[in-house]
Design an enzyme around this catalytic site. Structure first.
Site, PDB file in Angstrom:
ATOM      1  N   SER A   1      40.788  35.175  41.909  1.00  0.00           N
ATOM      2  CA  SER A   1      39.408  35.446  41.959  1.00  0.00           C
ATOM      3  C   SER A   1      38.680  34.161  41.568  1.00  0.00           C
ATOM      4  O   SER A   1      39.357  32.986  41.091  1.00  0.00           O
ATOM      5  CB  SER A   1      38.970  36.566  41.105  1.00  0.00           C
ATOM      6  OG  SER A   1      39.155  36.085  39.516  1.00  0.00           O
ATOM      7  N   LYS A   2      37.474  34.206  41.717  1.00  0.00           N
ATOM      8  CA  LYS A   2      36.575  33.098  41.440  1.00  0.00           C
ATOM      9  C   LYS A   2      36.824  32.397  40.014  1.00  0.00           C
ATOM     10  O   LYS A   2      36.691  31.103  39.735  1.00  0.00           O
ATOM     11  CB  LYS A   2      35.002  33.395  41.520  1.00  0.00           C
ATOM     12  CG  LYS A   2      34.442  33.199  43.114  1.00  0.00           C
ATOM     13  CD  LYS A   2      33.235  34.185  43.131  1.00  0.00           C
ATOM     14  CE  LYS A   2      33.402  34.858  44.543  1.00  0.00           C
ATOM     15  NZ  LYS A   2      34.159  36.080  44.433  1.00  0.00           N
ATOM     16  N   ARG A   3      37.104  33.189  38.777  1.00  0.00           N
ATOM     17  CA  ARG A   3      37.324  32.235  37.784  1.00  0.00           C
ATOM     18  C   ARG A   3      38.570  31.563  37.677  1.00  0.00           C
ATOM     19  O   ARG A   3      38.712  30.900  37.070  1.00  0.00           O
ATOM     20  CB  ARG A   3      37.214  33.699  36.715  1.00  0.00           C
ATOM     21  CG  ARG A   3      38.630  34.289  36.626  1.00  0.00           C
ATOM     22  CD  ARG A   3      38.344  35.434  35.796  1.00  0.00           C
ATOM     23  NE  ARG A   3      39.357  36.695  36.182  1.00  0.00           N
ATOM     24  CZ  ARG A   3      40.729  36.429  35.909  1.00  0.00           C
ATOM     25  NH1 ARG A   3      41.156  35.849  35.300  1.00  0.00           N
ATOM     26  NH2 ARG A   3      41.464  37.480  36.421  1.00  0.00           N
TER      27      ARG A   3
ATOM     28  N   GLY B   1      38.929  29.205  39.828  1.00  0.00           N
ATOM     29  CA  GLY B   1      38.683  27.963  40.483  1.00  0.00           C
ATOM     30  C   GLY B   1      38.109  28.409  41.949  1.00  0.00           C
ATOM     31  O   GLY B   1      37.821  29.123  42.142  1.00  0.00           O
TER      32      GLY B   1
END
Length: 520
Positions: free
Chosen positions: A289-291, A293
RNA sequence: GGCCUGUUCGUCUAGUGGUUAGGACGCCGGCCUCUCACGCCGGUAACACGGGUUCGAGUCCCGUACGGGUCACCA
């Protein structure tokens, strides 16, 4: 022995021979049942495969989505089938035209082309409504007048008790008169699917046989109170409408599948083949997911990853050709790709390996293409520093020099900076190692010789340095290392003579002078 | 928590009852060499655990542990 016969292409004669002893047969036959996954009923020539990629345009094209698209596309190309697109934009609140464009751009970048005009799910609204109406008509669905608030409250209560919730079917028990009365009174209602008794099974191409008791499936909503059909209706209706034969999608859809199969059956539609591919994970083994990177393929493009490398890397996440090949051309991927070599477990997205692969592809590129890729990154960096841009000819020389030294184009400016800026500092460790007592003398000698050199080219420079080293009775590296440090400020660079040519005479002499000042 | 599902080097993977468990990335060492990079050679490192079945199990069965997915009038 059995294995060899079985694999050797002689099985026809073995199986059909009346001479084959029953013992041999009974020894061999169990192998057929030892398949790890039940084989799909595979028809040999499959000219009519139709697969799809059906993203919802809510953000970017995620690497997971890109891989799903790629697998579908590869399967279509492998089977000479069709690959179609469907934009699932029925959630108006979250869908944007920009996001649709981003998906198209991402796919085009990866060279994933589609065979027909994309279908926009929102344009099929009336067909979806018709589908629900038909289900209501044939008794597969029923109206539910329960207030959503009540249901939410009940569900929360059940959760609090640690129990699962399923709709108690209050409205299924309504009789004709009750329903008519409520309808006449204008009471709002949703439509629910009436899950039949029994068990729903499907043979997933990846997961194998999945069997779900229907009692575990809730009478889910088909049509909301506001009259809009729900996702489950839309996928089934649209996949059928688009003639999709194989649904290759993320594993997060497995639990939706029995519901959809029930819908296909209730609607009298043929059930497609399913293949649920494992998810792509972050380094912590959680769904990427976005967290973690960068997750959007376009971000990787911006970071200087080549489409070929991304595609090749993605193809190897959850699939392998069965031999040791890794760097594979598109044609090789298409030829090798098949559903039966799909993996079952999640794969961690390893950026380091992606970059290695990118480096592999970069080094095979023609230098003008490499320069084209370096240029925007370099331009950006130089503009920020107010440094004038190099001309194209110089650019090509950079490309030549760095062809095998780059893993992504993003790192180019940092590596090339030495050509644009005199060293402001000298790497401390290297200074200790390379600048010794006699270095200033050597540098001064070099400076003097270089100044007198009429032709500033690679071979003249090398000759000059070699002969000076000879004269001093030194190995030439004893001269080269201090010189490199003086010219670049560090320990690593491409071949020193090539660097000197690119730097030019004035620059080299200036940097030697600067270094001499510094050594003192 | 219910349901579904997965588990081979740190990571991606090969492996379909008998292998010194193979390859790739990374890491380490060496060669090449003006350094770096490339390339080449070598090394490090894995069958989650426990029971079965079998002459023999990474491969088959059961359980445990751990991981993931999913449980909407989102898609």
């Amino acid at each position: 022995m059995c294995t060899m016969l079985w694999r050797g292409g002689w099985e026809e004669s073995v199986w059909n021979s009346h001479n084959t002893s029953p013992i041999v047969r009974s020894l061999c036959r169990p192998r057929l049942r030892l398949q790890r996954r039940p084989k799909l009923p595979k028809v040999e020539p499959m000219p009519d495969v139709r697969v799809r990629f059906a993203p919802s345009p809510t953000g970017s094209l995620h690497v997971g989505g890109a891989r799903t698209a790629l697998f579908n596309w590869l399967y279509a190309r492998h089977t000479s089938g069709k690959f179609v697109l469907r934009i699932e934009d029925t959630d108006k609140k979250r869908s944007t035209p920009e996001a649709v464009q981003v998906i198209f751009d991402g796919l085009k970048w990866l060279n994933i082309d589609w065979d027909e005009a994309p279908l926009f799910q929102s344009e099929r609204l009336s067909a979806h409504k018709d589908a629900v109406a038909a289900l209501l008509q044939n008794g597969s669905a029923y109206r539910c007048f329960c207030a959503p608030e009540t249901i939410v409250a009940d569900r929360q209560a059940a959760e609090k008790r640690g129990e699962g919730y399923s709709y108690p079917r209050t409205c299924l028990n309504l009789n004709e008169a009750d329903i008519q009365a409520k309808l006449d009174a204008g009471e709002p209602y949703a439509v629910r699917f009436k899950i039949p008794e029994g068990v729903t099974e499907f043979n997933d191409a990846v997961l194998g046989l999945i069997s779900t008791p229907n009692k575990d499936i809730d009478d889910f909503i088909l049509l909301r109170r506001d009259g809009t059909p729900v996702y489950m209706v839309a996928v089934v209706a649209d996949d059928a409408h688009q003639g999709v034969t194989h649904i290759i999608r993320g594993e997060d859809h497995t639990t939706n599948t029995p519901k959809q199969i029930l819908l296909y059956q209730a609607s009298g539609l043929p059930v497609p083949q399913f293949a649920h591919i494992p998810l792509i994970l972050g380094p912590d083994k959680k769904r990427l997911s976005k967290r973690h990177g960068a997750t959007s393929v376009l971000e990787y493009r911006a970071d200087g990853i080549l489409a070929e490398a991304m595609r090749n890397y993605l193809a190897l996440l959850g699939w392998s050709p069965g031999d040791d090949r890794e760097v594979m051309s598109l044609d090789e991927l298409i030829a090798a790709f098949d559903l039966d070599r799909l993996n079952k477990s999640g794969a961690v997205f390893d950026e380091t390996k992606l970059e290695w692969m990118n480096g592999q592809y970069i080094s095979t590129l023609p230098i003008d293409v490499i320069w084209q890729n370096i240029e925007p990154h370099l331009t950006k960096a130089l503009t920020e520093k107010n440094i004038p841009l190099p001309d194209a000819e110089t650019g090509l020389q950079f490309a030549e020099l760095y062809r095998e030294r780059l893993r992504s184009f993003r790192e180019a400016p940092q590596k090339l900076l030495l050509f644009f800026k005199d060293p402001s500092e000298y790497d401390e460790k290297t200074v200790r190692k390379r600048w010794k007592q006699d270095s200033p003398d050597h540098l001064r000698l070099l400076q003097q010789k270089l100044e007198e050199l009429p032709n500033w080219d690679h071979d003249r420079l090398e000759e000059l340095l070699n002969s000076l080293a000879d004269r001093l009775g030194l190995g030439r590296s004893k001269l080269i290392h201090p010189l490199r440090l003086a010219l670049t400020g560090g320990a690593a660079s491409p071949g020193i003579f090539a660097v000197m040519v690119l730097l030019g005479k004035d620059c080299c002499l200036r940097r030697i002078r600067l270094a001499l000042e510094r050594i003192k």
